[in-house]
Design an enzyme around this catalytic site. Sequence first.
Site: not given
Ligand code: MV4
Length: 458
Positions: A159, A165-166, A202, A289, A293, A339
């Site tokens: 990341k 926010g992905g 992880k 995170e 806001r 939404r």
């Molecule tokens: C992750 C994860 C699995 N393991 N981090 C971070 C921001 C969010 N929008 C997606 N994120 C993710 N972080 C770790 N260490 C899986 C996701 C994730 C996800 C999280 C929540 C809702 C949908 C998601 C779809 C793909 C990946």
Amino acid sequence: MMFEKILIANRGEIAVRIIRAAREMGIKTVIACSEADRNSLASRLADEVICIGPPESAKSYLNIPRIISAAEITGVDAIHPGYGFLAENSYFAEAVEASNIVFIGPPYRAIGLMGDKAFARSTMREHRVPILPGSDGGLTDQKTALKVAHDIGYPIMVKAVAGGGGRGMRIVHNDDTMRKAVEMASSEANVAFGNPEIYLEKYLIEPRHIEIQVIADKHGNTVYLGERECSIQRRHQKLLEEAPSIAIDEETRKRMGEAAVRACKAVGYYSAGTVEFLLDKDGNFYFMEMNTRIQVEHPVTEMITGIDLIKSQILVAMGEKLPFKQKDISIDGHAIECRINAEDPERGFAPSPGTIKGLILPGGLGVRVDTHIYQGYTVPPYYDSLVAKLICWGRDREEARIRTARALDEFVIEGIKTTIPFQKRVVVSDLFKSGDLSTSFIERLEKNEKSIGVDKSE
Ligand code: MV4
């Protein structure tokens, strides 16, 4: 200090939401809008309108000098940034306060600290907020990344330190792809955020995305308002959120809530904020995170706690104490938010701007619609595609779900394509009914539909 007048540095439904809260508090409003938003509902409802530039966000809603000039010209006491645009820009918050205008949000230092996702992780560890195994701080080199990988094992998520926010994430399964992922993620992060640092975590398989709403005043009172379940996302865009989560029991809620409060205290936080966690199948939660806001999905928390989060933000910004304590907070019933985006689900959710030819809003007991659209309004192509939020409350999840299906059936938006048909499919699906949600919800829904032959045209 009582505010007489505030400026709203935003648009769309959130601008309308803020104007409504301010009006009920006896505070006048100024909407700072782009040329494309002169005829917006926010422009009609606000006491004053000031144009801050051309339609493109970079020249208007992201133009810090113009917004601060607009605030000075109109003589406001404070600026509400809404969400998106400049809401999490610590330089903006600092510039506002340096101009002797109150920023209706957290202290700019807290925005900056939480904006550095690697710093946030180490701060959480110091304050006993659980984090996933991963790197200590940011990195840019393959050698350190491989060392961390050998310690924690694959799969690993890479990341961006300045992401969130992905944005800019990738999953890595072995040393070979790790080398490439570090190079690519780092150079992408440098282009996108001006910071090449990345961090490793992880990778959790099919977790739930659970977030805790917090609100804090400037006197050291910090309260958590329960969780929201936001696992139903498509390409990191949330489509449907609910509160409470069926995966969280009273004891877990308290442990997560208290961890979120520690996260706030660690950075001297006040205002509304959200601490995001991942929840694994065994009920363990890990800090992901913090969003410094007000969030799009704040209404589901309002519906189950009875607390007006925007009024609370304004009150706290005026220096008032929160009018409630943790023991006063209770959760009543269940709320689901859809939404509604101006997007075509049949064309890969492509944007669908245009003129609203016909509009029928749903209503009745337990139905709330937060929107800025009206019949004859043209959805401009320049901004994000959110056109309405449908929030339905029920005494329990099943009543909220049935009410959401009923309200989606009543909802008519003609002239543009919207996500309404997609959300209808979600709420009537057995998968949603069962509450077995995870980050792979949409893939699983589509797989199930193929096997039972659901007609997507309805
Ligand atoms: C992750 C994860 C699995 N393991 N981090 C971070 C921001 C969010 N929008 C997606 N994120 C993710 N972080 C770790 N260490 C899986 C996701 C994730 C996800 C999280 C929540 C809702 C949908 C998601 C779809 C793909 C990946």
